[in-house]
Design an enzyme around this catalytic site. Sequence first.
Site, short mmCIF file in Angstrom:
data_model
loop_
_atom_site.label_atom_id
_atom_site.label_comp_id
_atom_site.label_asym_id
_atom_site.label_seq_id
_atom_site.Cartn_x
_atom_site.Cartn_y
_atom_site.Cartn_z
N HIS A 1 -13.29 -7.87 2.56
CA HIS A 1 -13.38 -6.66 3.46
C HIS A 1 -15.14 -6.13 3.53
O HIS A 1 -15.60 -5.92 4.46
CB HIS A 1 -12.76 -5.60 3.26
CG HIS A 1 -11.21 -5.99 3.26
ND1 HIS A 1 -10.20 -5.54 2.49
CD2 HIS A 1 -10.46 -6.36 4.28
CE1 HIS A 1 -9.31 -6.01 2.65
NE2 HIS A 1 -8.98 -6.34 3.88
N LYS B 1 5.59 -0.75 5.60
CA LYS B 1 5.18 -1.66 4.61
C LYS B 1 5.09 -1.03 3.29
O LYS B 1 4.67 -0.03 2.94
CB LYS B 1 3.74 -2.00 4.98
CG LYS B 1 3.40 -3.51 4.95
CD LYS B 1 1.70 -3.82 5.59
CE LYS B 1 1.49 -5.16 5.20
NZ LYS B 1 0.24 -5.37 5.77
N ARG C 1 -10.77 -15.62 7.88
CA ARG C 1 -11.01 -16.79 6.55
C ARG C 1 -10.67 -18.26 6.93
O ARG C 1 -11.75 -18.91 6.70
CB ARG C 1 -10.25 -16.38 5.60
CG ARG C 1 -10.65 -14.74 4.84
CD ARG C 1 -9.40 -14.27 4.22
NE ARG C 1 -8.11 -14.06 5.01
CZ ARG C 1 -7.08 -13.28 4.50
NH1 ARG C 1 -7.12 -12.55 3.43
NH2 ARG C 1 -6.00 -13.08 5.37
N SER D 1 -5.77 -9.18 -0.06
CA SER D 1 -5.24 -8.16 -0.61
C SER D 1 -3.85 -8.39 -1.19
O SER D 1 -3.70 -8.10 -2.19
CB SER D 1 -4.96 -6.88 0.43
OG SER D 1 -6.22 -6.47 0.85
O1 PNS Z 1 -4.81 -5.85 7.25
P1 PNS Z 1 -3.90 -5.94 8.21
O2 PNS Z 1 -2.73 -5.60 7.72
O3 PNS Z 1 -4.00 -7.58 8.60
O4 PNS Z 1 -4.09 -5.27 9.49
C1 PNS Z 1 -3.36 -5.32 10.63
C2 PNS Z 1 -3.66 -4.35 11.65
C3 PNS Z 1 -3.91 -3.04 11.23
C4 PNS Z 1 -4.91 -4.65 12.59
C5 PNS Z 1 -2.54 -4.38 12.80
O5 PNS Z 1 -1.14 -4.50 12.32
C6 PNS Z 1 -2.59 -3.19 13.93
O6 PNS Z 1 -3.51 -3.08 14.56
N1 PNS Z 1 -1.50 -2.44 13.72
C7 PNS Z 1 -1.51 -0.96 14.49
C8 PNS Z 1 -0.34 -1.48 15.43
C9 PNS Z 1 -0.65 -2.03 16.68
O7 PNS Z 1 -1.73 -1.94 17.46
N2 PNS Z 1 0.02 -3.16 16.90
C10 PNS Z 1 -0.05 -4.08 17.99
C11 PNS Z 1 -1.01 -5.40 17.54
S1 PNS Z 1 -1.55 -6.19 18.79
#
Ligand code: PNS
Length: 163
Positions: free
Chosen positions: A17, A41, A94, A132
């Site tokens: 990150h 989560k 990645r 993570s």
């Molecule tokens: O680190 P992560 O868990 O891969 O991040 C995922 C994240 C936070 C980018 C994604 O889950 C997100 O944007 N969540 C917020 C809810 C949202 O907008 N959902 C629609 C995504 S298309």
Amino acid sequence: MRRAIYPGSFDPVTNGHLDIIQRGCKLFDEIIVAVLVNPEKTAFFTVAERSEILREVLRTIDPGDCLVTVESFEGLMVQYAAARKAKAIVRGIRAISDYEYELQMALMNRRLQPGLETVFMMPAEEYSYVSSRLVKEVFQLGAPIADLVPPLVEERMRQKRAG
Ligand code: PNS
């Protein structure tokens, strides 16, 4: 002003990150590292802990002229990005296996907010397998994680485990 959002769970922040943030700093004037508040989560660290750790470890990178801040958000990421007047979303990719999920998210986000661009960045090769989820797994099974996360993260994980 080029402001980007770097959203994620950051549970915990990894060296991968930080590498992405450092690279993003070359492209943007401001990056808001945005920690998702996701009650569903099961997390290792609380959002407040993750944000605090992020703020601490961000002191160890060289952001150049870029302003890097940490916030948390709830709900739709595109709505949050619009409220913060961001022009772009930064996501790290990645391996090819990340691509499918990231493409789906990027296209859905584009549909929801056409003016917001998703920028995919590749971390340094040495972090290309670091996640993570795996960091937490190997830590909980007793393996060293020293080169995968900043020293503060390992320290906080030990503290947390000790209770
Ligand atoms: O680190 P992560 O868990 O891969 O991040 C995922 C994240 C936070 C980018 C994604 O889950 C997100 O944007 N969540 C917020 C809810 C949202 O907008 N959902 C629609 C995504 S298309």
